[in-house]
Design a protein around this motif. Structure first.
Motif, PDB file in Angstrom:
ATOM      1  N   ILE A  59     -26.362  -5.602   9.849  1.00 59.76           N
ATOM      2  CA  ILE A  59     -25.260  -6.523   9.556  1.00 59.76           C
ATOM      3  C   ILE A  59     -24.436  -6.008   8.372  1.00 59.76           C
ATOM      4  O   ILE A  59     -23.202  -6.009   8.418  1.00 59.76           O
ATOM      5  N   VAL A  60     -25.111  -5.559   7.325  1.00 56.88           N
ATOM      6  CA  VAL A  60     -24.413  -5.066   6.127  1.00 56.88           C
ATOM      7  C   VAL A  60     -23.599  -3.817   6.453  1.00 56.88           C
ATOM      8  O   VAL A  60     -22.430  -3.703   6.066  1.00 56.88           O
ATOM      9  N   VAL A  61     -24.201  -2.885   7.183  1.00 53.49           N
ATOM     10  CA  VAL A  61     -23.490  -1.645   7.526  1.00 53.49           C
ATOM     11  C   VAL A  61     -22.288  -1.946   8.407  1.00 53.49           C
ATOM     12  O   VAL A  61     -21.206  -1.379   8.212  1.00 53.49           O
ATOM     13  N   GLU A  62     -22.447  -2.873   9.351  1.00 49.33           N
ATOM     14  CA  GLU A  62     -21.321  -3.242  10.205  1.00 49.33           C
ATOM     15  C   GLU A  62     -20.199  -3.882   9.390  1.00 49.33           C
ATOM     16  O   GLU A  62     -19.021  -3.574   9.582  1.00 49.33           O
ATOM     17  N   TYR A  63     -20.565  -4.767   8.459  1.00 48.84           N
ATOM     18  CA  TYR A  63     -19.555  -5.426   7.616  1.00 48.84           C
ATOM     19  C   TYR A  63     -18.800  -4.405   6.770  1.00 48.84           C
ATOM     20  O   TYR A  63     -17.566  -4.420   6.710  1.00 48.84           O
ATOM     21  N   VAL A  64     -19.534  -3.519   6.122  1.00 48.63           N
ATOM     22  CA  VAL A  64     -18.893  -2.521   5.252  1.00 48.63           C
ATOM     23  C   VAL A  64     -18.030  -1.579   6.079  1.00 48.63           C
ATOM     24  O   VAL A  64     -16.914  -1.222   5.677  1.00 48.63           O
ATOM     25  N   THR A  65     -18.512  -1.178   7.241  1.00 50.96           N
ATOM     26  CA  THR A  65     -17.735  -0.294   8.116  1.00 50.96           C
ATOM     27  C   THR A  65     -16.439  -0.958   8.551  1.00 50.96           C
ATOM     28  O   THR A  65     -15.365  -0.343   8.505  1.00 50.96           O
ATOM     29  N   ASP A  66     -16.525  -2.223   8.960  1.00 48.74           N
ATOM     30  CA  ASP A  66     -15.316  -2.958   9.348  1.00 48.74           C
ATOM     31  C   ASP A  66     -14.344  -3.072   8.174  1.00 48.74           C
ATOM     32  O   ASP A  66     -13.131  -2.903   8.344  1.00 48.74           O
ATOM     33  N   LEU A  67     -14.871  -3.344   6.997  1.00 47.33           N
ATOM     34  CA  LEU A  67     -14.030  -3.479   5.809  1.00 47.33           C
ATOM     35  C   LEU A  67     -13.317  -2.158   5.492  1.00 47.33           C
ATOM     36  O   LEU A  67     -12.120  -2.146   5.189  1.00 47.33           O
ATOM     37  N   VAL A  68     -14.039  -1.059   5.606  1.00 49.01           N
ATOM     38  CA  VAL A  68     -13.437   0.249   5.327  1.00 49.01           C
ATOM     39  C   VAL A  68     -12.369   0.584   6.357  1.00 49.01           C
ATOM     40  O   VAL A  68     -11.295   1.097   6.009  1.00 49.01           O
ATOM     41  N   HIS A  69     -12.632   0.275   7.626  1.00 47.77           N
ATOM     42  CA  HIS A  69     -11.630   0.536   8.663  1.00 47.77           C
ATOM     43  C   HIS A  69     -10.363  -0.282   8.418  1.00 47.77           C
ATOM     44  O   HIS A  69      -9.246   0.236   8.548  1.00 47.77           O
ATOM     45  N   LYS A  70     -10.530  -1.548   8.056  1.00 54.98           N
ATOM     46  CA  LYS A  70      -9.367  -2.390   7.773  1.00 54.98           C
ATOM     47  C   LYS A  70      -8.614  -1.892   6.550  1.00 54.98           C
ATOM     48  O   LYS A  70      -7.379  -1.896   6.517  1.00 54.98           O
ATOM     49  N   ALA A  71      -9.344  -1.471   5.528  1.00 48.86           N
ATOM     50  CA  ALA A  71      -8.691  -0.941   4.328  1.00 48.86           C
ATOM     51  C   ALA A  71      -7.938   0.341   4.645  1.00 48.86           C
ATOM     52  O   ALA A  71      -6.840   0.576   4.121  1.00 48.86           O
ATOM     53  N   GLN A  72      -8.512   1.164   5.513  1.00 49.27           N
ATOM     54  CA  GLN A  72      -7.836   2.399   5.906  1.00 49.27           C
ATOM     55  C   GLN A  72      -6.553   2.103   6.664  1.00 49.27           C
ATOM     56  O   GLN A  72      -5.543   2.773   6.474  1.00 49.27           O
ATOM     57  N   GLU A  73      -6.587   1.084   7.523  1.00 47.36           N
ATOM     58  CA  GLU A  73      -5.372   0.681   8.236  1.00 47.36           C
ATOM     59  C   GLU A  73      -4.308   0.207   7.257  1.00 47.36           C
ATOM     60  O   GLU A  73      -3.127   0.517   7.408  1.00 47.36           O
ATOM     61  N   THR A  74      -4.716  -0.544   6.255  1.00 45.12           N
ATOM     62  CA  THR A  74      -3.782  -1.030   5.236  1.00 45.12           C
ATOM     63  C   THR A  74      -3.191   0.138   4.452  1.00 45.12           C
ATOM     64  O   THR A  74      -2.012   0.144   4.129  1.00 45.12           O
ATOM     65  N   ALA A  75      -4.033   1.124   4.162  1.00 47.30           N
ATOM     66  CA  ALA A  75      -3.607   2.254   3.336  1.00 47.30           C
ATOM     67  C   ALA A  75      -2.890   3.332   4.137  1.00 47.30           C
ATOM     68  O   ALA A  75      -2.331   4.259   3.539  1.00 47.30           O
ATOM     69  N   SER A  76      -2.875   3.231   5.446  1.00 48.37           N
ATOM     70  CA  SER A  76      -2.300   4.309   6.260  1.00 48.37           C
ATOM     71  C   SER A  76      -0.812   4.510   5.996  1.00 48.37           C
ATOM     72  O   SER A  76      -0.298   5.620   6.149  1.00 48.37           O
ATOM     73  N   LYS A  77      -0.124   3.481   5.567  1.00 51.16           N
ATOM     74  CA  LYS A  77       1.301   3.618   5.250  1.00 51.16           C
ATOM     75  C   LYS A  77       1.510   4.529   4.044  1.00 51.16           C
ATOM     76  O   LYS A  77       2.474   5.270   3.967  1.00 51.16           O
ATOM     77  N   ARG A  78       0.589   4.417   3.088  1.00 54.22           N
ATOM     78  CA  ARG A  78       0.655   5.215   1.874  1.00 54.22           C
ATOM     79  C   ARG A  78       0.016   6.583   2.050  1.00 54.22           C
ATOM     80  O   ARG A  78       0.352   7.525   1.362  1.00 54.22           O
ATOM     81  N   ASP A  85      -6.680  -1.668  -2.006  1.00 55.50           N
ATOM     82  CA  ASP A  85      -6.706  -1.993  -0.577  1.00 55.50           C
ATOM     83  C   ASP A  85      -7.887  -2.901  -0.247  1.00 55.50           C
ATOM     84  O   ASP A  85      -7.764  -3.826   0.551  1.00 55.50           O
ATOM     85  N   PHE A  86      -9.017  -2.648  -0.880  1.00 54.49           N
ATOM     86  CA  PHE A  86     -10.188  -3.502  -0.668  1.00 54.49           C
ATOM     87  C   PHE A  86      -9.984  -4.868  -1.314  1.00 54.49           C
ATOM     88  O   PHE A  86     -10.350  -5.892  -0.743  1.00 54.49           O
ATOM     89  N   LEU A  87      -9.403  -4.882  -2.508  1.00 53.46           N
ATOM     90  CA  LEU A  87      -9.130  -6.161  -3.170  1.00 53.46           C
ATOM     91  C   LEU A  87      -8.147  -6.991  -2.356  1.00 53.46           C
ATOM     92  O   LEU A  87      -8.276  -8.216  -2.271  1.00 53.46           O
ATOM     93  N   PHE A  88      -7.181  -6.324  -1.734  1.00 50.32           N
ATOM     94  CA  PHE A  88      -6.208  -7.012  -0.889  1.00 50.32           C
ATOM     95  C   PHE A  88      -6.903  -7.690   0.291  1.00 50.32           C
ATOM     96  O   PHE A  88      -6.581  -8.829   0.641  1.00 50.32           O
ATOM     97  N   LEU A  89      -7.876  -7.009   0.884  1.00 52.00           N
ATOM     98  CA  LEU A  89      -8.594  -7.589   2.017  1.00 52.00           C
ATOM     99  C   LEU A  89      -9.461  -8.769   1.611  1.00 52.00           C
ATOM    100  O   LEU A  89      -9.718  -9.661   2.417  1.00 52.00           O
ATOM    101  N   MET A  90      -9.908  -8.795   0.363  1.00 55.70           N
ATOM    102  CA  MET A  90     -10.776  -9.871  -0.106  1.00 55.70           C
ATOM    103  C   MET A  90     -10.011 -10.993  -0.794  1.00 55.70           C
ATOM    104  O   MET A  90     -10.631 -11.917  -1.320  1.00 55.70           O
ATOM    105  N   ARG A  91      -8.707 -10.951  -0.762  1.00 55.51           N
ATOM    106  CA  ARG A  91      -7.896 -11.909  -1.511  1.00 55.51           C
ATOM    107  C   ARG A  91      -8.138 -13.359  -1.111  1.00 55.51           C
ATOM    108  O   ARG A  91      -7.964 -14.261  -1.915  1.00 55.51           O
TER     109      ARG A  91
END
Length: 128
Positions: A59-78, A85-91
């Motif tokens: 469960i933890v690995v899946e959560y962290v993996t999903d979080l990293v993928h979402k952060a990467q999508e957010t950061a892909s513009k930059r 990017d991680f703080l933005f996802l946890m806002r």
């Protein structure tokens, strides 16, 4: 909680941009000792069942993996992945956001303290 409800959530979702389980292998058991200690700290037995620890690790690995993928999508513009990017996802999850900002500030304080300690050691070495 029904054990059959936990099964499908660990499978890759259809249409997801995440790689399937067959495309990469991860080491299992890397976090087991840490998770056992955390579980004990939160009131579980000192030696929890290995199946429970393995499930929690998944469960933890899946959560962290999903979080990293979402952060990467957010950061892909930059084109660069940043802490923000991680703080933005946890806002929207204030306890997690507050804990992350607290840990980041403590990390910065530790870096400054190490730097000051290294400078003091260098001064003592040059005085001798």
């Amino acid at each position: 909680m029904n054990s059959s409800s936990a099964g499908p959530s660990s499978k890759p979702r259809a249409g997801s941009s995440q790689p399937s389980d067959s495309s990469f292998k991860r080491k299992r058991g890397v976090f087991q000792k840490d998770l056992q200690h955390m579980m004990y700290g939160f009131g579980d037995d000192a030696n929890p069942l290995p199946e429970t620890v393995a499930l929690l690790e998944d469960i933890v690995v899946e959560y962290v993996t999903d979080l990293v993928h979402k952060a990467q999508e957010t950061a892909s513009k930059r084109g660069k992945l940043l802490t923000e990017d991680f703080l933005f996802l946890m806002r929207k999850d204030l306890p997690k956001l507050n804990r992350c900002t607290e840990l980041l500030s403590m990390n910065e304080e530790l870096k400054q303290a190490r730097k000051a300690f290294d400078v003091d050691e260098e001064k003592l070495a040059t005085m001798e």
